[in-house]
Design a protein around this motif. Sequence first.
Motif, PDB file in Angstrom:
ATOM      1  N   GLU A 214       0.811  -1.226   0.000  1.00  0.00           N
ATOM      2  CA  GLU A 214       0.000   0.000   0.000  1.00  0.00           C
ATOM      3  C   GLU A 214       0.842   1.273   0.000  1.00  0.00           C
ATOM      4  O   GLU A 214       0.345   2.349  -0.307  1.00  0.00           O
TER       5      GLU A 214
ATOM      6  N   PRO B 165       1.479   3.055  -4.167  1.00  0.00           N
ATOM      7  CA  PRO B 165       0.712   4.163  -4.776  1.00  0.00           C
ATOM      8  C   PRO B 165       0.815   5.468  -3.994  1.00  0.00           C
ATOM      9  O   PRO B 165       0.758   6.546  -4.585  1.00  0.00           O
ATOM     10  N   GLU B 166       0.996   5.383  -2.679  1.00  0.00           N
ATOM     11  CA  GLU B 166       1.049   6.600  -1.862  1.00  0.00           C
ATOM     12  C   GLU B 166       2.246   7.462  -2.236  1.00  0.00           C
ATOM     13  O   GLU B 166       2.253   8.661  -2.026  1.00  0.00           O
TER      14      GLU B 166
ATOM     15  N   ALA C 163      -1.782   7.836  -8.432  1.00  0.00           N
ATOM     16  CA  ALA C 163      -1.944   6.609  -7.640  1.00  0.00           C
ATOM     17  C   ALA C 163      -2.813   5.585  -8.367  1.00  0.00           C
ATOM     18  O   ALA C 163      -2.584   4.383  -8.276  1.00  0.00           O
TER      19      ALA C 163
ATOM     20  N   ASP D 274      -2.470   1.306  -8.596  1.00  0.00           N
ATOM     21  CA  ASP D 274      -3.128   0.515  -7.559  1.00  0.00           C
ATOM     22  C   ASP D 274      -3.720  -0.813  -8.056  1.00  0.00           C
ATOM     23  O   ASP D 274      -3.750  -1.785  -7.316  1.00  0.00           O
TER      24      ASP D 274
END
Lengths: 413, 173
Positions: free
Chosen positions: A245, A248-249, A340, A344
Amino acid sequence: MKLDIKALGTFYEMAREGAGLAAGRLTRMTGVETRVGVTKLNFMRGSEIQKEFGDGTDKVGVRVELSGGIDGHSVIVFDRESALRVVSTLLDEAGDDFDDMSRSAVTEVGQIMNAGFIDGWADVLETGIDVETPEFVEGRTAMDFIGDLEEAPDADDFALLFQSKIEAVDTEIEFRHYLFPERESMAAVLDRHRDPNSIGIEYDKLAGFDEMAKQGAKEVASNITTLTGIETEVEVRKLNFASLEAIPEEIDDEMLVGVAHELDGNPSGYLLFLFDEGSAREVVEATVPSPPDDEFGDLGVSAIKELGNIMASGFIDGWANVLGTTIDHSPPEYIHDYGAAVIDPVVIQLGEDQEFAFVFDTVMRANDREFDCSIYAIPNQDDLERALNELDVEKVADAETKADVSIDELENA
Amino acid sequence: MKTYGSEPGAPEPVQVGISEFVVRGRDAEDTLKSYGLGSCLAVALWDPDSGIGGLAHVMLPDGDAADGADEKPGKYADTAIRAMLRRMVENGAAYTSVEAKIAGGSDMFEFESFGDGVGDRNTAAAKDELGKLGVPIIAEDTGGQRGRTVEFDTSTGTLTVRTADGDHGVVEL
């Protein structure tokens, strides 16, 4: 010393816990609202660390020596302007230079933050870590900050770095944090937190990782020049280990244009080439004989897909040469969307089977025009582990000394 | 993404990062925002009577079948919805009046390994869980091939969805 996903996951947890505590303490001390950005583990050669430090800006830092649960050095590095801004939150009269007062203010902030990181690590490792007196460091190059540390890597050696970004909301304060663990201490921690059922990756095989990234980027650069005439060089080349996770951040919240490919073989995985809109326009203008008004219409899309296809072939050839395996790539899927959102789907698909990923993160840049291309290669974890374990590191080392000759060529010589 | 030391009344939206959920009361002055959802799904729950609402940014469909869902309930559609609803009820929301809006779950790539589509799986899992819990879905903007950025205003229950696609623009749910 072996790297194993579970043990690296423990390291990752340390980095994340530490960043959270450090951010909270920075806020309490300075009143500056902060946010923990991306946390990553980087495997970097000494030469890449030198490049990262050597961006020509003045920096100040605070470093401490650690012993006990982990041996090594923890270093906070602020760019000089950020450090002065931090000082101004603590002292009524802050000047443009580091006098005794401001030095001690920065040292105190750096120490509070180092202590935050270290407490976070100690929590995760469930052990105590002792900290020596902090040192204030000022300079412009890696030599100034870590040159005298035994555990800092030589140009060709690797260091495992914890890298965390803590952002100040509404204030421009930037800093980086590094942990340089001593090799033996790191080996002991890795060993203690290993999954006994996993084969793991020999630490020395990191050279294989690096060679994959290097050969991949080299082939891409040469293919870009062939197709577009644009001369590029590798700006950043990193191997990151991060939770899915976090991937994408990290990507900018701006519109990106690019292509994605699915990889099939050893390893399988995904490969993305992403441009900001300005760079994508350059690509279209450089490849289409009479550039259209709408760069992202049909002509532009097919130009970008063609470049993507040829970059993917180059990248994959680079990997296959190092690993001695066969890898196929799917036709390019074009994307033009929020940063993002373009990555994802890939992260989600990999997330069905794995929690973390090794990400080959490369940025190519042209000197004479706007051309920034970010390459994200995210292999399937099990495939990557297998491919690296089968890799003959000595052959990689041989290939490196014979610069610019690929392993394939050596074998066929 | 956690923010430390938020100042009261700060107009900046609170970012709800991947695998996170945030719950707010009616008096909250800040909105909740998730940037760049591709196949991820945003689930907004709101109780119109108490004004308590929450936004989850989920990544995967099935937490009940996964290890580690206890530590990160916000990562999975099913566990995120349950955990967020529980938090809202703890804060004074009435379970029976909570309504849901969902957005996201695109499928931008047609890769072989993606099977039926990763975005579809997230949307289906959220609908299934909300159905089991008896929470009605009163609006949705899901699927397609474009990314979305969502902003949830818990003072009104409005979920604003922006797409990168110029034709589609901004939708208020």
